[in-house]
Design an enzyme around this catalytic site. Structure first.
Site, PDB file in Angstrom:
ATOM      1  N   HIS A 204       0.775  -1.232   0.000  1.00 53.83           N
ATOM      2  CA  HIS A 204       0.000   0.000   0.000  1.00 53.83           C
ATOM      3  C   HIS A 204       0.816   1.297   0.000  1.00 53.83           C
ATOM      4  CE1 HIS A 204      -3.639  -2.386   1.772  1.00 53.83           C
ATOM      5  NE2 HIS A 204      -3.452  -2.619   0.493  1.00 53.83           N
ATOM      6  N   ASP A 300      -1.292   2.886   7.066  1.00 53.69           N
ATOM      7  CA  ASP A 300      -0.282   1.843   6.874  1.00 53.69           C
ATOM      8  C   ASP A 300       1.139   2.290   7.196  1.00 53.69           C
ATOM      9  OD1 ASP A 300      -1.654  -0.584   5.970  1.00 53.69           O
ATOM     10  OD2 ASP A 300      -2.340   0.656   4.305  1.00 53.69           O
TER      11      ASP A 300
END
Length: 367
Positions: A204, A300
């Site tokens: 990500h 993230d």
């Protein structure tokens, strides 16, 4: 014996999917969201309309309780499913702490990296003395999206998702408690295993940041994985993945590589990570984020990359690739993700040796 009562904490795509699915399976379900307006339509209808390609996954899931009162939500559930971005785990822990009771299970979906450790510490620091089991999953069970304020669609349910409790001696008890609803969960060893097999950490943030210009110029109007993972970008992902696997090895853990995960989850193989990504038909049509202010960075990076890098630095593993992505994220978002993230100090494990850390996640006891 009546079915186990569940509380779903968080009414985003995932929380709505889990709440509706559980209700359709016959469980008594409470749905909590801290913003009452967000769940107004669900409360008004008394449940959620679930749609799916699977005829057995369609219908109206009637909920027992829809509330923005955390005490009422915690009181209802024996099993508390936390389905919020991991950047909100700390706030959820503090909100839950005064209301928890002995025997409850607090399960993070997913924990990202260090989630169960952080939540357990915050509960302790908040003075919670209830005998609560904190656990986490390696990834989220559903692929889903909201079709409306009280509607949700499930595209896919994963066949097997690793789960671990803190301490790991309680994992079997958690699996037993949820098996009637979720037989898909399997033993995930311990929370170091679930946290370091965090594939979102690899795919990500870097893929988003390395496509920053394209995202901003097109508002994400391209295929995120197939167009975004060019050969050069994929080589960066391979380096990040190698660092993650090496950090895990320093802790005595054999983590799956990104290529192994793609082969296991999607039967997508190739000589390189670039090949494997482009051999994954499930990535076809998945668009990039429309903006760089997206959870692929603000969640993230601090909750996945920061703790992985911190573990590497603590136990002598070079993590220059991961650190470079963290630094770029800090610049792009004009913030300090090292300060906001799950550092070892914040997790309360900075002073532990590998042996002591392993002992702690397996037994819950400090050596």
């Amino acid at each position: 014996m009546p079915p186990t009562p569940y509380t779903i904490i968080g009414a985003g795509n995932g929380g709505k999917a889990m709440a509706a699915h559980l209700a359709l399976m016959g469980f008594e379900v409470a749905l909590y969201n801290r913003t009452a307006d967000h769940i107004y339509a669900i409360a008004k209808r008394g449940g959620i309309e679930l749609d799916s390609n699977d005829p057995n996954l369609r219908g109206f899931g009637q909920l027992k309780l829809v509330t923005s009162d955390i005490q009422a939500a915690i009181t209802h559930g024996q099993i508390l499913m936390v389905v919020v971005p991991s950047s909100a785990h700390a706030d959820i822990a503090r909100a839950c702490a005064p209301h928890l009771r002995d025997g409850q299970i607090l399960l993070l979906h997913p924990g990202r990296t260090g989630g169960a450790i952080e939540v357990a510490r915050l509960l302790r620091d908040a003075g919670c003395r209830a005998d609560v089991t904190v656990a986490e999953t390696e990834t989220f069970l559903y692929a889903s999206r909201s079709d409306g304020p009280a509607q949700v669609r499930i595209f896919r349910i994963k066949d097997a998702v690793p789960l671990a409790a803190l301490p790991s001696t309680r994992t079997d008890a958690v699996l037993e408690a949820i098996k009637d609803a979720f037989p898909q969960y399997i033993h995930g060893m311990n929370v170091l295993h679930t946290g370091l097999n965090n594939m979102g950490a690899i795919f990500h943030p870097a893929l988003t940041i390395l496509n920053a210009g394209r995202i901003e110029s097109t508002n994400g109007d391209f295929q995120f994985y197939l167009d975004g993972a060019t050969p050069s970008v994929a080589r960066v992902l391979e380096v990040l993945d190698r660092e993650r696997v090496t950090v895990a090895a320093a802790l005595g853990i054999r983590a799956r590589t990104a290529q192994e995960w793609l082969a296991l989850a999607y039967n997508a193989t190739g000589n390189t990570l670039y090949d494997a990504i482009h051999n994954q038909p499930g990535y076809v049509g998945i668009k990039a984020p429309a903006t760089l202010f997206h959870r692929y960075i603000f969640e993230d990076v601090p909750m996945s990359l920061v703790p992985i890098a911190a573990l590497g630095q603590r136990y002598g593993v070079a993590v220059s690739g991961i650190d470079s992505i963290i630094r770029l994220a800090c610049i792009i978002h004009r913030t300090d993700y090292w300060r906001k993230g799950r550092t070892l100090e914040r997790l309360g494990i900075a002073s532990l040796s590998v042996t002591e850390l392993t002992h702690f996640v397996e037994t819950g006891v400090w050596e």
